[in-house]
Design an enzyme around this catalytic site. Structure first.
Site, PDB file in Angstrom:
ATOM      1  N   SER A 138      82.069   4.060  32.830  1.00  0.00           N
ATOM      2  CA  SER A 138      82.635   2.771  33.235  1.00  0.00           C
ATOM      3  C   SER A 138      81.672   2.670  35.077  1.00  0.00           C
ATOM      4  CB  SER A 138      83.628   2.029  33.396  1.00  0.00           C
ATOM      5  OG  SER A 138      84.491   3.661  34.159  1.00  0.00           O
ATOM      6  N   LYS A 182      78.084  17.993  31.856  1.00  0.00           N
ATOM      7  CA  LYS A 182      77.494  19.573  32.091  1.00  0.00           C
ATOM      8  C   LYS A 182      76.818  19.575  33.174  1.00  0.00           C
ATOM      9  CE  LYS A 182      77.253  19.514  27.491  1.00  0.00           C
ATOM     10  NZ  LYS A 182      77.847  20.748  27.044  1.00  0.00           N
ATOM     11  N   ASN A 242      77.947  12.912  42.794  1.00  0.00           N
ATOM     12  CA  ASN A 242      78.806  13.385  41.851  1.00  0.00           C
ATOM     13  C   ASN A 242      79.937  11.927  41.803  1.00  0.00           C
ATOM     14  OD1 ASN A 242      79.964  13.783  39.881  1.00  0.00           O
ATOM     15  ND2 ASN A 242      81.209  14.991  40.262  1.00  0.00           N
ATOM     16  N   HIS A 274      84.215  12.317  41.783  1.00  0.00           N
ATOM     17  CA  HIS A 274      85.576  13.594  41.093  1.00  0.00           C
ATOM     18  C   HIS A 274      86.978  12.353  40.962  1.00  0.00           C
ATOM     19  CE1 HIS A 274      86.868  17.016  39.894  1.00  0.00           C
ATOM     20  NE2 HIS A 274      88.088  16.939  40.657  1.00  0.00           N
TER      21      HIS A 274
END
Ligand code: GRF
Length: 199
Positions: A15, A93, A109, A111
């Site tokens: 999403s 991963k 990334n 989080h």
């Protein structure tokens, strides 16, 4: 200002990836979604990519049991599609050293908590929100950061906060945070593309 050439890695719903693609389609983010890679052949992320006409690959340890070869295959795929910025969007991963070296300071990334709190190995999905609620925090949120060799450790590029109410559960908190994730990821990519954030 430079257009971004994005390569997504996603394991499940995608999403966040979709929110970024939508913002590109609305003309708000100057970027090209070049390729989507997933370790999960059944992921909604791959389906979303195919629906959008974006090259989509299932690359996993099933095809490449050797970690080094898996890392190389992912790198080759990103390079083949002229990616300059790697966007991890719910990728479960660890990124290998070849990809990290080639894309130094260019792997992002998201989080679902306010790092540096509630990060690190094993802190993903509902475990994050469980830990936040258990700690009695008054607020949580999400963080976009650069990826390095250590889980959830690289330079923080931006955060958005949500308030925690006494009746919040893992599900309600995770939904509130996800809504902010969709805003934050695009916001940060825009800042990278317009030079406000220099990687
Ligand atoms: C998000 O909560 C993100 O913070 C975490 O994984 C989840 C991915 O959701 N890294 P989606 O696949 O983007 O829907």
């Amino acid at each position: 200002m430079p257009k971004l050439y994005l390569g997504f890695l996603a394991s499940h719903g995608g999403s966040n990836m979709q929110a970024i693609i939508d913002s590109i389609k609305r003309g708000e983010l100057d970027a090209v979604p070049c390729v989507v890679i997933s370790n999960n052949s059944n992921s909604l992320a791959l389906e979303r990519a195919r629906n959008e006409g974006i090259p989509a690959y299932h690359i996993s340890s099933k095809h490449f049991p050797n970690e080094d070869e898996l890392d190389q295959a992912i790198l080759d795929t990103l390079l083949k599609h002229n990616v300059d910025t790697v966007v991890l969007a719910g990728y479960m991963k660890k990124i290998g050293p070849k990809v990290l070296t080639h894309f130094k300071n260019r792997v992002l990334n998201i989080h679902p908590a306010l790092l540096p709190k509630f990060g690190g190995q094993g802190m993903y999905g509902k475990f994050v929100h469980e830990a936040v609620l258990k700690a009695g925090e008054k607020e949580s949120g999400c963080t976009v950061h650069l990826v390095d060799e250590i889980y959830d450790h690289g330079r923080i590029l931006g955060q958005r906060k949500v308030e925690i109410s006494p009746d919040d559960t893992v599900d309600t908190l995770s939904a509130k945070v996800l809504e902010q994730e969709h805003i934050l990821y695009t916001e940060i990519l825009k800042k990278i593309s317009n030079g406000e954030i220099v990687l």
